[in-house]
Design an enzyme around this catalytic site. Sequence first.
Site, PDB file in Angstrom:
ATOM      1  N   LYS A 158     -21.178  10.373  15.705  1.00 39.07           N
ATOM      2  CA  LYS A 158     -21.559  10.479  14.438  1.00 39.07           C
ATOM      3  C   LYS A 158     -21.665  12.333  14.246  1.00 39.07           C
ATOM      4  O   LYS A 158     -21.895  12.090  15.576  1.00 39.07           O
ATOM      5  CB  LYS A 158     -22.969  10.198  14.457  1.00 39.07           C
TER       6      LYS A 158
ATOM      7  N   ASP B 216     -32.844   9.325  15.178  1.00 42.61           N
ATOM      8  CA  ASP B 216     -31.112   9.015  14.835  1.00 42.61           C
ATOM      9  C   ASP B 216     -30.532   7.284  15.027  1.00 42.61           C
ATOM     10  O   ASP B 216     -29.587   7.034  14.514  1.00 42.61           O
ATOM     11  CB  ASP B 216     -30.112  10.260  15.633  1.00 42.61           C
TER      12      ASP B 216
END
Length: 284
Positions: free
Chosen positions: A14, A140
């Site tokens: 990401k 996350d």
Amino acid sequence: MTAPLSLGWPAPAKLNLFLHINARRHDGYHELQTLFQFVEHCDYLDFKVLDKPELKLHSNLAGVVADSDNLILKAAKSLQQHTKCQFGVEIWLDKRLPMGGGLGGGSSDAATTLVALNQLWETGLSATELCELGLKLGADVPVFINGFSAFAEGVGEKLQNVEPAEPWYLVLVPQVHVSTAEVFQDPELPRNTPKLSLESLMNSPWQNDCQSLVAKRHPQVAKTLGWLLEYAPSRMTGTGACVFGQFEQEQEAKDVLAKLPASIQGFVAKGANISPLMLRLAQC
């Protein structure tokens, strides 16, 4: 139960397209606003379901015990215990993402483990329930389980799906380890960026509030970012050390990659608003 051997489950990287730190809470955590987007560059995991509740992990990084390795086993164990599943699993990790660096590799590996085993063990948890398990493993992890580019608030757990442009990125990997804990504990870290609406943020210049501090503390990050800024709009992702430049065309990014000094590693990958993990899950 589904077929015992299941191959090629991706755990994508990401990027934080922006990262604003709004305040420090009394519990020590930070209020933030950030925009997550996936890139099509992944670790890959293979799973073999076992008929007894043991957990085994193998990695192409022989002799290296990485955070991602630990999180993979923690993820499997948490799902096993939460659902009282009597199956086990043998996992093979093909580690391609740099460890640390702000790309979320360890969290992504954990999320892929939860999503894949929920399918393979037929434990039947919803995405919301998986996110609750994942949040205990790392802030996350839920965004990777959610599977869509997302605007995140709070400590990163409040997610709203968004669809930013999907450009090509050149991601560079400075050869330095940046401690996330040290960044967030640093007295010089800005912690007063005003909270804005998503609409305002999407139409404002994007920044990473950790970038100037990390560049100051780690000259290699500053040097790498400075080099990339010669070619494209560029920022740091997360708390670093990785930095990324944005390009309209794949070939543009590859041309710059070809100029990269031998001392710096990097890769070209396309932005993706739907995670490769979701596409793999849809094949089941």
